[in-house]
Design a protein around this motif. Structure first.
Motif, mmCIF file in Angstrom:
data_model
loop_
_atom_site.group_PDB
_atom_site.id
_atom_site.type_symbol
_atom_site.label_atom_id
_atom_site.label_comp_id
_atom_site.label_asym_id
_atom_site.label_seq_id
_atom_site.Cartn_x
_atom_site.Cartn_y
_atom_site.Cartn_z
ATOM 1 N N LEU A 28 -19.781 -73.664 -50.408
ATOM 2 C CA LEU A 28 -20.859 -74.283 -49.627
ATOM 3 C C LEU A 28 -20.528 -75.735 -49.294
ATOM 4 C CD1 LEU A 28 -24.052 -72.946 -51.509
ATOM 5 C CD2 LEU A 28 -22.959 -71.995 -49.466
ATOM 6 N N ALA A 29 -21.381 -76.352 -48.512
ATOM 7 C CA ALA A 29 -21.245 -77.777 -48.171
ATOM 8 C C ALA A 29 -21.362 -78.608 -49.455
ATOM 9 C CB ALA A 29 -22.352 -78.164 -47.191
ATOM 10 N N PRO A 30 -20.943 -79.889 -49.429
ATOM 11 C CA PRO A 30 -21.028 -80.711 -50.634
ATOM 12 C C PRO A 30 -22.440 -80.695 -51.227
ATOM 13 C CG PRO A 30 -19.827 -81.861 -48.927
ATOM 14 C CD PRO A 30 -20.370 -80.613 -48.288
ATOM 15 N N LEU A 31 -22.485 -80.706 -52.548
ATOM 16 C CA LEU A 31 -23.785 -80.633 -53.231
ATOM 17 C C LEU A 31 -24.632 -81.862 -52.900
ATOM 18 C CD1 LEU A 31 -25.189 -78.705 -55.328
ATOM 19 C CD2 LEU A 31 -24.617 -80.437 -57.045
ATOM 20 N N GLY A 32 -25.910 -81.587 -52.581
ATOM 21 C CA GLY A 32 -26.840 -82.693 -52.325
ATOM 22 C C GLY A 32 -28.019 -82.705 -53.274
ATOM 23 N N ALA A 33 -28.250 -81.563 -53.946
ATOM 24 C CA ALA A 33 -29.439 -81.493 -54.793
ATOM 25 C C ALA A 33 -29.333 -80.359 -55.805
ATOM 26 C CB ALA A 33 -30.689 -81.282 -53.928
ATOM 27 N N LEU A 34 -30.036 -80.564 -56.906
ATOM 28 C CA LEU A 34 -30.171 -79.538 -57.953
ATOM 29 C C LEU A 34 -31.646 -79.395 -58.293
ATOM 30 C CD1 LEU A 34 -29.266 -77.797 -60.496
ATOM 31 C CD2 LEU A 34 -29.243 -79.976 -61.744
ATOM 32 N N VAL A 35 -32.105 -78.165 -58.393
ATOM 33 C CA VAL A 35 -33.440 -77.927 -58.964
ATOM 34 C C VAL A 35 -33.265 -77.104 -60.236
ATOM 35 C CG1 VAL A 35 -35.746 -76.972 -58.651
ATOM 36 C CG2 VAL A 35 -34.556 -78.000 -56.707
ATOM 37 N N ASN A 36 -33.550 -77.732 -61.363
ATOM 38 C CA ASN A 36 -33.515 -77.052 -62.667
ATOM 39 C C ASN A 36 -34.823 -76.306 -62.824
ATOM 40 O OD1 ASN A 36 -31.119 -77.451 -64.214
ATOM 41 N ND2 ASN A 36 -31.669 -79.614 -64.491
ATOM 42 N N ASN A 37 -34.829 -75.057 -62.374
ATOM 43 C CA ASN A 37 -36.069 -74.271 -62.366
ATOM 44 C C ASN A 37 -36.084 -73.151 -63.398
ATOM 45 O OD1 ASN A 37 -38.547 -72.898 -60.977
ATOM 46 N ND2 ASN A 37 -36.918 -71.348 -60.956
ATOM 47 N N ALA A 38 -34.922 -72.531 -63.669
ATOM 48 C CA ALA A 38 -34.912 -71.371 -64.575
ATOM 49 C C ALA A 38 -35.541 -71.743 -65.913
ATOM 50 C CB ALA A 38 -33.480 -70.884 -64.795
ATOM 51 N N GLY A 39 -36.415 -70.883 -66.383
ATOM 52 C CA GLY A 39 -37.057 -71.150 -67.670
ATOM 53 C C GLY A 39 -37.722 -69.894 -68.172
ATOM 54 N N ILE A 40 -37.970 -69.871 -69.475
ATOM 55 C CA ILE A 40 -38.581 -68.692 -70.094
ATOM 56 C C ILE A 40 -39.776 -69.081 -70.970
ATOM 57 C CG2 ILE A 40 -36.488 -67.279 -70.127
ATOM 58 C CD1 ILE A 40 -36.248 -68.151 -73.174
ATOM 59 N N VAL A 41 -40.658 -68.111 -71.184
ATOM 60 C CA VAL A 41 -41.662 -68.221 -72.241
ATOM 61 C C VAL A 41 -41.375 -67.085 -73.229
ATOM 62 C CG1 VAL A 41 -43.474 -69.262 -70.845
ATOM 63 C CG2 VAL A 41 -43.332 -66.773 -71.009
ATOM 64 N N ASP A 42 -42.170 -66.993 -74.253
ATOM 65 C CA ASP A 42 -42.051 -65.880 -75.198
ATOM 66 C C ASP A 42 -43.469 -65.399 -75.492
ATOM 67 O OD1 ASP A 42 -41.089 -64.057 -77.131
ATOM 68 O OD2 ASP A 42 -39.447 -65.417 -77.641
ATOM 69 N N LYS A 43 -43.567 -64.388 -76.309
ATOM 70 C CA LYS A 43 -44.897 -63.858 -76.654
ATOM 71 C C LYS A 43 -45.736 -64.934 -77.351
ATOM 72 C CE LYS A 43 -43.641 -59.482 -75.683
ATOM 73 N NZ LYS A 43 -42.705 -59.813 -74.576
ATOM 74 N N ALA A 44 -47.045 -64.895 -77.156
ATOM 75 C CA ALA A 44 -47.921 -65.852 -77.829
ATOM 76 C C ALA A 44 -47.746 -65.733 -79.346
ATOM 77 C CB ALA A 44 -49.377 -65.576 -77.443
ATOM 78 N N ALA A 45 -47.568 -66.889 -79.989
ATOM 79 C CA ALA A 45 -47.375 -66.903 -81.449
ATOM 80 C C ALA A 45 -47.729 -68.281 -81.976
ATOM 81 C CB ALA A 45 -45.920 -66.571 -81.790
ATOM 82 N N LYS A 46 -48.029 -68.347 -83.269
ATOM 83 C CA LYS A 46 -48.226 -69.644 -83.911
ATOM 84 C C LYS A 46 -46.866 -70.163 -84.374
ATOM 85 C CE LYS A 46 -52.853 -68.683 -85.758
ATOM 86 N NZ LYS A 46 -53.619 -69.727 -85.096
ATOM 87 N N VAL A 47 -46.750 -71.469 -84.551
ATOM 88 C CA VAL A 47 -45.480 -72.046 -85.003
ATOM 89 C C VAL A 47 -45.065 -71.407 -86.326
ATOM 90 C CG1 VAL A 47 -44.358 -74.163 -85.804
ATOM 91 C CG2 VAL A 47 -45.811 -74.230 -83.768
ATOM 92 N N SER A 48 -46.040 -71.107 -87.175
ATOM 93 C CA SER A 48 -45.727 -70.535 -88.494
ATOM 94 C C SER A 48 -45.067 -69.158 -88.384
ATOM 95 C CB SER A 48 -46.997 -70.433 -89.340
ATOM 96 O OG SER A 48 -47.966 -69.662 -88.660
ATOM 97 N N GLU A 49 -45.109 -68.566 -87.181
ATOM 98 C CA GLU A 49 -44.530 -67.223 -86.992
ATOM 99 C C GLU A 49 -43.212 -67.245 -86.216
ATOM 100 O OE1 GLU A 49 -49.018 -65.302 -86.393
ATOM 101 O OE2 GLU A 49 -47.762 -65.769 -84.665
ATOM 102 N N MET A 50 -42.743 -68.409 -85.824
ATOM 103 C CA MET A 50 -41.589 -68.449 -84.909
ATOM 104 C C MET A 50 -40.249 -68.359 -85.654
ATOM 105 S SD MET A 50 -42.855 -71.252 -82.114
ATOM 106 C CE MET A 50 -44.358 -70.949 -81.182
ATOM 107 N N SER A 51 -39.414 -67.404 -85.218
ATOM 108 C CA SER A 51 -38.100 -67.212 -85.843
ATOM 109 C C SER A 51 -37.090 -68.217 -85.291
ATOM 110 C CB SER A 51 -37.589 -65.796 -85.548
ATOM 111 O OG SER A 51 -37.357 -65.669 -84.152
ATOM 112 N N LEU A 52 -36.031 -68.407 -86.050
ATOM 113 C CA LEU A 52 -34.936 -69.274 -85.584
ATOM 114 C C LEU A 52 -34.367 -68.732 -84.267
ATOM 115 C CD1 LEU A 52 -32.860 -71.566 -85.968
ATOM 116 C CD2 LEU A 52 -31.480 -69.963 -87.307
#
Ligand code: NAP
Length: 248
Positions: free
Chosen positions: A78-102
């Protein structure tokens, strides 16, 4: 002068809307995706049908080798880079911090923090006048959860977006004198597939009464703010976090 843009996670949802809008603004578009090649191809078809130029590039944001190859592919095709949009992202199932695995925490932080950092690093190497570039823009798609914390649902996700906000403010200052503007858009709840991936497809309709404007957002509304931040109309804006959240 022709410029290109990389939009991560552009096969669906908010990234898709940003990719389509960027093509309309004249960018040659790299439509990044992780798994859904068919959806990415559909975005390419829409851009090409409207007379634009786009390529689909598979790259998993948790893999540095994939990210490096994505940037090299754009350099070559493509033509020289002019911009980046960091959009990719994920969520996970609803959980409390006390339930979150490494495993959950590592997946969340690698996808939502490390990937965007690596992409920003590669973009700065190409955009910054200190590296021989011609300047450009970076927009990080954060979330209003960065200020709300998302208790009992996904504090890990909210924390990953708070990290993105800090990166936005810090990197903006690092490269402000090198022709690169770095900003973030913080969506509220938006109608996309991400809620189904978190186990609650109808989440937007459940929580919309908590939004002052009493409705969920559309991906195109997030894209509009993103494209403004990449345009000359925001030429004095850097290090800003713009909430697009119906007042939340
Ligand atoms: P979405 O509909 O779930 O789409 C996610 C996109 O990211 C897809 O294109 C997907 O590719 C890609 N992706 C996922 N994991 C990836 C990885 N490891 N590497 C590369 N690409 C990957 O999500 P969305 O709702 O549009 O969200 C986009 C951004 O907005 C995210 O950063 C999200 O946190 C943020 N946001 C969303 C909302 C909302 O309510 N929707 C609110 C605030 C912030 P495949 O198609 O190949 O799977």
């Amino acid at each position: 002068m022709e410029r290109s843009i990389i939009v991560t996670g552009a096969s669906r949802g908010i990234g898709r809307a940003i990719a389509l809008g960027a093509a309309t603004e004249g960018y040659q578009v790299c439509v990044n995706y992780a798994h859904n090649a068919e959806a990415a191809r559909e975005v390419i078809s829409l851009i090409e049908a409207a007379g634009g130029t786009a390529i689909a590039v598979q790259a998993d944001m948790t893999k540095e080798a994939d990210i490096l190859l994505m940037f090299e592919t754009v350099d070559q095709e493509l033509a020289p880079l002019g911009a980046l949009v960091n959009n990719a992202g994920i969520v996970d199932k609803a959980a409390k911090v006390s339930e979150m695995s490494l495993e959950r925490l590592e997946r969340m932080f690698t996808t939502n923090i490390t990937g965007p950092f690596l992409c920003a690093r590669e973009a700065v190497k190409r955009l910054s006048t200190a590296h021989g570039g011609k300047g450009g823009g970076i927009v990080n798609i954060s979330s209003v959860t960065a200020k709300l914390g998302s208790p009992n649902e996904y504090v890990d996700y909210a924390a990953s977006k708070a990290a993105i906000d800090a990166m936005t403010m810090g990197l903006a200052k690092e490269v402000a004198a090198e022709g690169v503007r770095v900003n973030a858009v913080r969506p509220g709840v938006v109608y996309t597939d991400i809620h189904a991936s978190g186990g609650e497809p109808n989440r937007v309709d459940r929580v919309k009464s908590m939004v002052p404007m009493q409705r969920g957002g559309e991906a195109a509304e997030i894209a509009d703010a993103t494209l403004w931040l990449l345009s000359d109309k925001s030429s004095y804006v850097t290090g800003s976090l713009i909430d697009v959240s119906g007042g939340r």
